[in-house]
Design a protein around this motif. Sequence first.
Motif, short mmCIF file in Angstrom:
data_model
loop_
_atom_site.label_atom_id
_atom_site.label_comp_id
_atom_site.label_asym_id
_atom_site.label_seq_id
_atom_site.Cartn_x
_atom_site.Cartn_y
_atom_site.Cartn_z
N SER A 7 10.14 -18.61 -51.91
CA SER A 7 9.01 -18.13 -51.04
C SER A 7 9.21 -18.30 -49.55
O SER A 7 10.22 -18.06 -49.11
CB SER A 7 7.44 -19.40 -51.31
N ASN A 8 7.71 -17.93 -48.95
CA ASN A 8 7.21 -17.74 -47.53
C ASN A 8 6.06 -17.03 -47.33
O ASN A 8 5.32 -18.14 -47.77
CB ASN A 8 7.61 -16.24 -47.33
N ASP A 9 6.12 -17.95 -45.74
CA ASP A 9 4.54 -17.73 -45.69
C ASP A 9 4.35 -15.93 -45.02
O ASP A 9 3.32 -16.15 -44.63
CB ASP A 9 4.53 -18.71 -44.44
N ASP A 10 4.96 -15.37 -44.40
CA ASP A 10 5.06 -13.95 -43.78
C ASP A 10 4.52 -13.03 -45.24
O ASP A 10 4.25 -12.04 -44.87
CB ASP A 10 6.79 -13.41 -42.77
N GLY A 11 4.90 -13.32 -45.94
CA GLY A 11 4.42 -12.36 -47.11
C GLY A 11 5.60 -11.57 -48.29
O GLY A 11 6.36 -11.49 -47.92
N SER A 45 -1.30 -26.75 -47.30
CA SER A 45 -2.90 -26.39 -47.58
C SER A 45 -2.93 -25.46 -48.99
O SER A 45 -2.04 -25.01 -49.88
CB SER A 45 -3.32 -25.20 -46.37
N LEU A 46 -3.44 -26.22 -49.76
CA LEU A 46 -3.79 -25.89 -51.20
C LEU A 46 -4.52 -24.66 -51.90
O LEU A 46 -5.35 -25.56 -50.73
CB LEU A 46 -3.49 -27.22 -52.35
N THR A 47 -4.51 -24.56 -52.40
CA THR A 47 -6.42 -23.68 -52.84
C THR A 47 -6.51 -24.53 -54.25
O THR A 47 -6.16 -24.06 -54.95
CB THR A 47 -5.94 -22.20 -53.36
N PRO A 68 1.76 -20.09 -49.16
CA PRO A 68 3.40 -20.54 -50.21
C PRO A 68 3.14 -21.74 -50.35
O PRO A 68 4.08 -21.82 -51.68
CB PRO A 68 3.69 -21.36 -48.40
N THR A 69 2.85 -23.03 -50.25
CA THR A 69 2.36 -24.47 -51.19
C THR A 69 1.75 -23.67 -53.29
O THR A 69 2.45 -24.36 -53.85
CB THR A 69 1.36 -25.54 -50.54
N GLU A 113 7.39 -28.90 -49.72
CA GLU A 113 6.17 -29.33 -51.37
C GLU A 113 7.46 -29.10 -52.83
O GLU A 113 7.21 -30.15 -53.70
CB GLU A 113 5.78 -27.59 -51.76
N GLY A 114 8.31 -27.89 -52.13
CA GLY A 114 9.92 -28.36 -53.36
C GLY A 114 10.33 -29.47 -53.80
O GLY A 114 10.41 -30.04 -54.47
#
Length: 254
Positions: A7-11, A45-47, A68-69, A113-114
């Motif tokens: 995964s990542n946070d840049d999309g 953060s979690l949605t 990402p989470t 999270e992993g």
Amino acid sequence: MGLILVSNDDGIHSEGLHALVDALQHVGEVVVVAPDREQSAVSHSLTMHRPLRIRKLAKNRYAVDGTPTDCILLGVYRVLQGRWPDLVFSGINKGGNLGDDISYSGTVSAAMEGARLGIPSVAVSLVSRSQFRFKTAAHFARGLAERLLKRPPEGPVLLNVNVPNLPLEDVRGVRLTRQGKRVYNGSVVEKVDPRGEKYYWIGGEEPGFRNVKDSDIQAVLEGWISVTPLRLDLTDEEAMGRWKEWGMQEGLEG
Ligand code: MN
């Protein structure tokens, strides 16, 4: 062949993610579950207040309209459908996650999270603000993944890797480091919008750092790949005694 959740946070469309996937594909089966757009600095953060959607873009490539989470959770519990990943890799982030950056980083949070789920997890970031050269970081990630699968270390694995933006031959080597200290100077900018209302912009300028011995920041500045082992338990062991002495536990006594 291991199973690697990426995964990542840049999309999901970031070149950094593509470079990481290309490298890890030599090591195991790679399944990408990544945000459908940039989620940098969303931290851990979690949605929780709206539904999440998973969109399959190709074989083993899934975009999520969340953080990402969220991606790690949906990846592990839905996309992989009962198969447990051997590794989680997050990145390659466009920009370093050094010192205090760690507490804001979506890239590092995906790895956290992993690790929280008990999966050996690694965040990889490329320290630069432009002209990103992912080759060195991808090469190191591949080798690290291979070694982690072949010889899993004892205890939890949560690594924050930062790679200088240099060709492989110019990198001095790998250093085990500690989290450094960032200095974000005047990082809130105040401006006025066309309607005369004030607005604010956080960050922007390149942050500085304080000299900390053996820090991640120092290592990267000197041309080393920095590897900082992190832990999820934020308890300040050192402060325990101080607070006891201060009388915290006598707080209800007359
Ligand atoms: Mn990012």
